[in-house]
Design a protein around this motif. Structure first.
Motif, PDB file in Angstrom:
ATOM      1  N   ASN A 203     -12.243  39.231  20.917  1.00  0.00           N
ATOM      2  CA  ASN A 203     -11.423  40.420  21.188  1.00  0.00           C
ATOM      3  C   ASN A 203     -12.006  41.312  22.279  1.00  0.00           C
ATOM      4  OD1 ASN A 203      -9.533  39.716  19.239  1.00  0.00           O
ATOM      5  ND2 ASN A 203     -10.534  40.916  17.629  1.00  0.00           N
ATOM      6  N   ARG A 204     -13.034  40.837  22.976  1.00  0.00           N
ATOM      7  CA  ARG A 204     -13.718  41.683  23.949  1.00  0.00           C
ATOM      8  C   ARG A 204     -12.757  42.297  24.972  1.00  0.00           C
ATOM      9  NH1 ARG A 204     -18.372  39.787  28.360  1.00  0.00           N
ATOM     10  NH2 ARG A 204     -18.217  41.654  29.656  1.00  0.00           N
ATOM     11  N   GLU A 205     -11.856  41.495  25.533  1.00  0.00           N
ATOM     12  CA  GLU A 205     -10.994  42.000  26.604  1.00  0.00           C
ATOM     13  C   GLU A 205     -10.107  43.144  26.136  1.00  0.00           C
ATOM     14  OE1 GLU A 205      -7.941  40.369  30.103  1.00  0.00           O
ATOM     15  OE2 GLU A 205      -8.383  39.106  28.351  1.00  0.00           O
ATOM     16  N   VAL A 206      -9.424  42.950  24.992  1.00  0.00           N
ATOM     17  CA  VAL A 206      -8.556  44.016  24.513  1.00  0.00           C
ATOM     18  C   VAL A 206      -9.375  45.216  24.054  1.00  0.00           C
ATOM     19  CG1 VAL A 206      -8.382  43.185  22.114  1.00  0.00           C
ATOM     20  CG2 VAL A 206      -6.517  44.515  23.114  1.00  0.00           C
ATOM     21  N   ASN A 207     -10.572  44.984  23.496  1.00  0.00           N
ATOM     22  CA  ASN A 207     -11.424  46.103  23.093  1.00  0.00           C
ATOM     23  C   ASN A 207     -11.837  46.953  24.291  1.00  0.00           C
ATOM     24  OD1 ASN A 207     -11.372  45.607  20.341  1.00  0.00           O
ATOM     25  ND2 ASN A 207     -13.237  44.369  20.355  1.00  0.00           N
ATOM     26  N   GLU A 208     -12.121  46.315  25.396  1.00  0.00           N
ATOM     27  CA  GLU A 208     -12.490  47.072  26.594  1.00  0.00           C
ATOM     28  C   GLU A 208     -11.321  47.905  27.102  1.00  0.00           C
ATOM     29  OE1 GLU A 208     -14.043  44.047  29.183  1.00  0.00           O
ATOM     30  OE2 GLU A 208     -16.096  44.262  28.391  1.00  0.00           O
ATOM     31  N   VAL A 209     -10.108  47.356  27.027  1.00  0.00           N
ATOM     32  CA  VAL A 209      -8.919  48.101  27.435  1.00  0.00           C
ATOM     33  C   VAL A 209      -8.712  49.313  26.527  1.00  0.00           C
ATOM     34  CG1 VAL A 209      -6.397  47.993  27.575  1.00  0.00           C
ATOM     35  CG2 VAL A 209      -7.768  46.125  28.501  1.00  0.00           C
ATOM     36  N   ILE A 210      -8.836  49.097  25.211  1.00  0.00           N
ATOM     37  CA  ILE A 210      -8.613  50.184  24.255  1.00  0.00           C
ATOM     38  C   ILE A 210      -9.688  51.261  24.408  1.00  0.00           C
ATOM     39  CG2 ILE A 210      -8.504  50.793  21.807  1.00  0.00           C
ATOM     40  CD1 ILE A 210      -7.420  47.925  21.335  1.00  0.00           C
ATOM     41  N   PHE A 211     -10.950  50.842  24.534  1.00  0.00           N
ATOM     42  CA  PHE A 211     -12.029  51.830  24.649  1.00  0.00           C
ATOM     43  C   PHE A 211     -11.844  52.686  25.900  1.00  0.00           C
ATOM     44  CE2 PHE A 211     -16.267  53.480  25.483  1.00  0.00           C
ATOM     45  CZ  PHE A 211     -16.675  53.874  24.209  1.00  0.00           C
ATOM     46  N   ALA A 212     -11.452  52.054  27.002  1.00  0.00           N
ATOM     47  CA  ALA A 212     -11.223  52.813  28.229  1.00  0.00           C
ATOM     48  C   ALA A 212     -10.093  53.817  28.051  1.00  0.00           C
ATOM     49  CB  ALA A 212     -10.903  51.857  29.385  1.00  0.00           C
ATOM     50  N   ALA A 213      -9.077  53.455  27.263  1.00  0.00           N
ATOM     51  CA  ALA A 213      -7.930  54.337  27.061  1.00  0.00           C
ATOM     52  C   ALA A 213      -8.281  55.564  26.232  1.00  0.00           C
ATOM     53  CB  ALA A 213      -6.792  53.560  26.389  1.00  0.00           C
ATOM     54  N   ILE A 214      -9.186  55.400  25.261  1.00  0.00           N
ATOM     55  CA  ILE A 214      -9.486  56.513  24.354  1.00  0.00           C
ATOM     56  C   ILE A 214     -10.746  57.278  24.755  1.00  0.00           C
ATOM     57  CG2 ILE A 214      -8.386  55.305  22.450  1.00  0.00           C
ATOM     58  CD1 ILE A 214     -11.154  54.692  21.312  1.00  0.00           C
TER      59      ILE A 214
END
Length: 311
Positions: free
Chosen positions: A222-233
């Protein structure tokens, strides 16, 4: 004189015997299924527009209010199982895999800022026909819960925020690490999941090695989606909109924080309590970032006592 082994040890030995030769995934699925069933929960899925949402709900309906549980960043619905075990006799529990997490769909372009996720949760609850509920959220889920209570005040009976994100007035160890380009919340390689557990939890629940191995594999995948989510929040806590929004909360709010939290400094609890009308706080000694995992019985007790005192 030899002592009799404790029952959990005997159960683990029996489980190991039954599952000898099974794959790690089989062992993981069996253990997770047993935890859910023991908590009075079963898995289900629902289509919400373009989203495929996984969640846990009561196996048998209870004659009580609904409770919606919102997990944190990089986590999933099973973070709530041990707390839910103390509630399903009296409440109808819904533990949701947020979009981008767990077994729900992981669209990279869905939108993951807090305000986006509040709208996702609103659509999910509407599809599930939940028009009023008590809500609990941890970390990112705590921020979503707080913002949801401010946005849809008529839908929230009470809110419990466990170590919520959204306000970072006081820095933590995580802030320093992320500033240096090292984020322990996003596993990238073998060994990183152990580091995540050590960093986030002060009281780690026991889990056999095959289960931890599968959890690590899932986290790395899940690294890719986690990086997207972390950047968003990531920057939301430094913007005034969130702080201003939570002043509009009308439901009773309990802020619960582990004093050993290395992810978000527990002193931020004071800012939440100052901004939210009539909010209360409880600080837990010797507890880290996820009280509902580390001290599930105490977390459930705090919820029950809080809603009783708020009537």
């Amino acid at each position: 004189m030899t002592s009799t082994p404790r029952l959990p040890v005997l159960l683990l030995l029996a489980l190991a015997t039954l599952l000898w030769g099974c794959s790690r995934q089989d062992i993981y699925d069996t253990a997770i299924g047993w935890e859910r069933s023991s908590a009075g929960l079963e898995p289900d899925r629902v289509a919400v527009g373009e989203m495929d949402i996984a969640y846990l709900r009561n196996k048998e309906s209870a004659n009580g209010d609904s409770v919606v549980l919102i997990h944190g960043f990089g986590a999933n619905k099973d973070n709530w199982t041990r707390l839910a075990a103390k509630l399903t006799d009296d409440f109808n529990v819904y533990a949701i895999d947020l979009p981008g997490h767990g077994d729900s769909s992981k669209d990279l372009d869905l939108g993951y800022r807090f305000e986006d996720q509040v709208q996702h949760v609103s659509r999910i609850l509407e599809t599930l026909d939940i028009d009023q509920a008590h809500m609990m959220g941890n970390s990112m889920g705590g921020a979503i819960t707080a913002l949801y209570a401010a946005t849809f005040p008529e839908q929230v009976r009470s809110a419990v925020l466990f170590d919520p994100a959204g306000i970072f007035e006081y820095d933590s160890e995580l802030v320093d690490l992320v500033t240096e380009g090292d984020n322990p919340l996003i596993p990238r390689k073998p060994g990183d999941f152990d580091r995540l557990m050590d960093f986030a939890l002060e009281k780690k629940p026991f889990a056999p090695w095959p289960i931890l191995d599968v959890m690590e594999e899932k986290a790395i995948a899940n690294r890719e989606v986690n990086e997207v989510i972390f950047a968003a929040i990531r920057d939301t806590g430094y913007e005034p909109d969130f702080r201003n929004a939570i002043t509009q909360i009308r439901a009773p709010v309990l802020v619960v924080w582990g004093k050993e939290d290395r992810v978000i400094n527990y002193r931020n609890a004071d800012v939440f309590v100052e901004r939210i009308p009539n909010a209360r706080k409880v600080l837990l000694e010797g507890v880290g970032h996820a009280p509902m995992i580390e001290v599930p019985e105490e977390s459930a007790r705090l919820f029950r006592e809080f809603i009783q005192s708020s009537h």
